[in-house]
Design a protein around this motif. Sequence first.
Motif, PDB file in Angstrom:
ATOM      1  N   ASP A  31       0.860  -1.178   0.000  1.00  6.79           N
ATOM      2  CA  ASP A  31       0.000   0.000   0.000  1.00  6.79           C
ATOM      3  C   ASP A  31       0.898   1.230   0.000  1.00  6.79           C
ATOM      4  OD1 ASP A  31      -2.554  -1.240   0.152  1.00  6.79           O
ATOM      5  OD2 ASP A  31      -2.297  -1.538   2.302  1.00  6.79           O
ATOM      6  N   ALA A  32       0.443   2.283  -0.657  1.00  5.03           N
ATOM      7  CA  ALA A  32       1.206   3.532  -0.685  1.00  5.03           C
ATOM      8  C   ALA A  32       0.261   4.700  -0.460  1.00  5.03           C
ATOM      9  CB  ALA A  32       1.922   3.693  -2.018  1.00  5.03           C
ATOM     10  N   GLU A  33       0.760   5.689   0.242  1.00  8.85           N
ATOM     11  CA  GLU A  33       0.027   6.934   0.463  1.00  8.85           C
ATOM     12  C   GLU A  33       0.968   8.086   0.152  1.00  8.85           C
ATOM     13  OE1 GLU A  33      -1.680   7.253   4.356  1.00  8.85           O
ATOM     14  OE2 GLU A  33      -2.492   5.229   4.277  1.00  8.85           O
ATOM     15  N   CYS A  34       0.482   9.010  -0.666  1.00  3.81           N
ATOM     16  CA  CYS A  34       1.265  10.192  -1.007  1.00  3.81           C
ATOM     17  C   CYS A  34       0.680  11.399  -0.293  1.00  3.81           C
ATOM     18  CB  CYS A  34       1.233  10.441  -2.516  1.00  3.81           C
ATOM     19  SG  CYS A  34       1.994   9.123  -3.469  1.00  3.81           S
ATOM     20  N   ALA A  35       1.542  12.235   0.246  1.00  3.97           N
ATOM     21  CA  ALA A  35       1.107  13.449   0.928  1.00  3.97           C
ATOM     22  C   ALA A  35       1.561  14.662   0.125  1.00  3.97           C
ATOM     23  CB  ALA A  35       1.683  13.503   2.343  1.00  3.97           C
ATOM     24  N   PHE A  36       0.651  15.594  -0.052  1.00  7.25           N
ATOM     25  CA  PHE A  36       0.926  16.825  -0.779  1.00  7.25           C
ATOM     26  C   PHE A  36       0.610  18.002   0.114  1.00  7.25           C
ATOM     27  CE2 PHE A  36      -0.146  13.605  -3.851  1.00  7.25           C
ATOM     28  CZ  PHE A  36       0.768  13.783  -4.871  1.00  7.25           C
ATOM     29  N   GLU A  37       1.187  19.154  -0.197  1.00 11.27           N
ATOM     30  CA  GLU A  37       0.817  20.374   0.525  1.00 11.27           C
ATOM     31  C   GLU A  37       0.840  21.547  -0.437  1.00 11.27           C
ATOM     32  OE1 GLU A  37       4.934  21.888   2.637  1.00 11.27           O
ATOM     33  OE2 GLU A  37       3.610  20.629   3.800  1.00 11.27           O
ATOM     34  N   GLY A  38       0.173  22.593  -0.022  1.00  7.96           N
ATOM     35  CA  GLY A  38       0.088  23.800  -0.830  1.00  7.96           C
ATOM     36  C   GLY A  38      -1.230  23.883  -1.562  1.00  7.96           C
ATOM     37  N   PRO A  39      -1.510  25.046  -2.124  1.00  3.69           N
ATOM     38  CA  PRO A  39      -2.749  25.222  -2.880  1.00  3.69           C
ATOM     39  C   PRO A  39      -2.753  24.336  -4.132  1.00  3.69           C
ATOM     40  CG  PRO A  39      -1.372  27.183  -3.025  1.00  3.69           C
ATOM     41  CD  PRO A  39      -0.696  26.249  -2.074  1.00  3.69           C
ATOM     42  N   LEU A  40      -3.919  24.005  -4.594  1.00  9.98           N
ATOM     43  CA  LEU A  40      -4.071  23.074  -5.705  1.00  9.98           C
ATOM     44  C   LEU A  40      -3.200  23.434  -6.909  1.00  9.98           C
ATOM     45  CD1 LEU A  40      -5.520  20.568  -6.664  1.00  9.98           C
ATOM     46  CD2 LEU A  40      -7.386  22.004  -7.461  1.00  9.98           C
ATOM     47  N   ALA A  41      -3.140  24.685  -7.278  1.00  3.26           N
ATOM     48  CA  ALA A  41      -2.382  25.096  -8.467  1.00  3.26           C
ATOM     49  C   ALA A  41      -0.877  24.918  -8.316  1.00  3.26           C
ATOM     50  CB  ALA A  41      -2.697  26.552  -8.795  1.00  3.26           C
ATOM     51  N   SER A  42      -0.378  24.920  -7.073  1.00  5.46           N
ATOM     52  CA  SER A  42       1.072  24.780  -6.878  1.00  5.46           C
ATOM     53  C   SER A  42       1.398  23.710  -5.841  1.00  5.46           C
ATOM     54  CB  SER A  42       1.669  26.122  -6.455  1.00  5.46           C
ATOM     55  OG  SER A  42       1.092  26.556  -5.241  1.00  5.46           O
ATOM     56  N   HIS A  44       2.714  20.458  -4.000  1.00  7.18           N
ATOM     57  CA  HIS A  44       3.928  19.666  -4.210  1.00  7.18           C
ATOM     58  C   HIS A  44       3.950  18.467  -3.261  1.00  7.18           C
ATOM     59  CE1 HIS A  44       5.111  22.539  -1.078  1.00  7.18           C
ATOM     60  NE2 HIS A  44       5.953  21.622  -0.676  1.00  7.18           N
ATOM     61  N   LEU A  45       4.644  17.448  -3.701  1.00  2.15           N
ATOM     62  CA  LEU A  45       4.756  16.203  -2.965  1.00  2.15           C
ATOM     63  C   LEU A  45       5.663  16.394  -1.753  1.00  2.15           C
ATOM     64  CD1 LEU A  45       4.222  13.079  -2.942  1.00  2.15           C
ATOM     65  CD2 LEU A  45       6.320  12.869  -4.288  1.00  2.15           C
ATOM     66  N   VAL A  46       5.201  15.945  -0.588  1.00  3.48           N
ATOM     67  CA  VAL A  46       6.029  16.063   0.614  1.00  3.48           C
ATOM     68  C   VAL A  46       6.417  14.707   1.198  1.00  3.48           C
ATOM     69  CG1 VAL A  46       5.229  18.370   1.237  1.00  3.48           C
ATOM     70  CG2 VAL A  46       4.012  16.369   2.119  1.00  3.48           C
ATOM     71  N   GLY A  47       5.798  13.633   0.714  1.00  5.43           N
ATOM     72  CA  GLY A  47       6.189  12.333   1.234  1.00  5.43           C
ATOM     73  C   GLY A  47       5.394  11.193   0.631  1.00  5.43           C
ATOM     74  N   SER A  79      12.157   4.438 -11.120  1.00  5.80           N
ATOM     75  CA  SER A  79      10.823   4.931 -11.462  1.00  5.80           C
ATOM     76  C   SER A  79      10.847   6.374 -11.963  1.00  5.80           C
ATOM     77  CB  SER A  79       9.899   4.840 -10.244  1.00  5.80           C
ATOM     78  OG  SER A  79      10.289   5.781  -9.250  1.00  5.80           O
ATOM     79  N   GLY A  80      12.017   6.987 -11.930  1.00  5.00           N
ATOM     80  CA  GLY A  80      12.124   8.377 -12.349  1.00  5.00           C
ATOM     81  C   GLY A  80      11.882   9.352 -11.217  1.00  5.00           C
ATOM     82  N   SER A  81      11.765   8.838  -9.998  1.00  5.66           N
ATOM     83  CA  SER A  81      11.536   9.679  -8.824  1.00  5.66           C
ATOM     84  C   SER A  81      12.860  10.124  -8.214  1.00  5.66           C
ATOM     85  CB  SER A  81      10.765   8.895  -7.754  1.00  5.66           C
ATOM     86  OG  SER A  81       9.527   8.479  -8.237  1.00  5.66           O
ATOM     87  N   ARG A  82      12.790  11.218  -7.479  1.00  8.11           N
ATOM     88  CA  ARG A  82      13.973  11.626  -6.707  1.00  8.11           C
ATOM     89  C   ARG A  82      14.229  10.551  -5.654  1.00  8.11           C
ATOM     90  NH1 ARG A  82      11.016  16.144  -4.772  1.00  8.11           N
ATOM     91  NH2 ARG A  82      11.901  15.534  -2.796  1.00  8.11           N
ATOM     92  N   ASP A  83      15.467  10.305  -5.355  1.00  8.31           N
ATOM     93  CA  ASP A  83      15.768   9.288  -4.349  1.00  8.31           C
ATOM     94  C   ASP A  83      15.792   9.849  -2.935  1.00  8.31           C
ATOM     95  OD1 ASP A  83      18.131  10.691  -4.472  1.00  8.31           O
ATOM     96  OD2 ASP A  83      19.370   8.964  -4.968  1.00  8.31           O
ATOM     97  N   ASP A  84      15.464  11.129  -2.779  1.00 14.27           N
ATOM     98  CA  ASP A  84      15.449  11.726  -1.443  1.00 14.27           C
ATOM     99  C   ASP A  84      14.029  12.063  -0.976  1.00 14.27           C
ATOM    100  OD1 ASP A  84      14.982  13.799  -3.215  1.00 14.27           O
ATOM    101  OD2 ASP A  84      16.255  15.234  -2.162  1.00 14.27           O
ATOM    102  N   ILE A  85      13.024  11.478  -1.593  1.00 14.85           N
ATOM    103  CA  ILE A  85      11.645  11.736  -1.184  1.00 14.85           C
ATOM    104  C   ILE A  85      11.432  11.157   0.211  1.00 14.85           C
ATOM    105  CG2 ILE A  85       9.216  11.208  -1.649  1.00 14.85           C
ATOM    106  CD1 ILE A  85       9.930  11.112  -4.612  1.00 14.85           C
ATOM    107  N   PRO A  86      10.991  11.975   1.152  1.00 19.45           N
ATOM    108  CA  PRO A  86      10.764  11.458   2.498  1.00 19.45           C
ATOM    109  C   PRO A  86       9.553  10.537   2.539  1.00 19.45           C
ATOM    110  CG  PRO A  86      10.185  13.790   2.382  1.00 19.45           C
ATOM    111  CD  PRO A  86      10.728  13.399   1.050  1.00 19.45           C
ATOM    112  N   GLY A  87       9.512   9.729   3.569  1.00 19.64           N
ATOM    113  CA  GLY A  87       8.360   8.861   3.761  1.00 19.64           C
ATOM    114  C   GLY A  87       8.706   7.695   4.646  1.00 19.64           C
ATOM    115  N   GLY A  88       7.663   7.102   5.179  1.00 18.41           N
ATOM    116  CA  GLY A  88       7.828   5.954   6.053  1.00 18.41           C
ATOM    117  C   GLY A  88       7.737   4.655   5.284  1.00 18.41           C
ATOM    118  N   LEU A  89       8.204   3.601   5.935  1.00 15.67           N
ATOM    119  CA  LEU A  89       8.121   2.266   5.361  1.00 15.67           C
ATOM    120  C   LEU A  89       7.876   1.278   6.484  1.00 15.67           C
ATOM    121  CD1 LEU A  89       8.388   0.245   3.044  1.00 15.67           C
ATOM    122  CD2 LEU A  89      10.862   0.323   3.378  1.00 15.67           C
TER     123      LEU A  89
END
Length: 110
Positions: A31-42, A44-47, A79-89
Amino acid sequence: MLAISHAMFMASVLAEVLVENGTPADELVVDAECAFEGPLASRHLVGIDLSVGGRVPGLKERRLAELANSARRRYLPTSGSRDDIPGGLDAVLYPDASNHTRANRPKRAD
């Protein structure tokens, strides 16, 4: 959609890592959960938090966690993602075939 793609990459790479370790999984659930922040137009992924569970004969839970961490480091650049994306496992082994349904899986602690 982003969470789905991360879960798919993780499942694929973790399955490969487990085979390389000599402990192929009978079953893997990611299972994966992505967290974003900021207004819809801008926004960004935070974890990206991942939860891995499965039945892997001959493997201890601590080793599953180590291999899952290795798989995460391996799949992010692939996957083309940054390798420094924070997140739990979280990684858990299911004790037997009757205890692996979505309803019976342990809940993640936030």
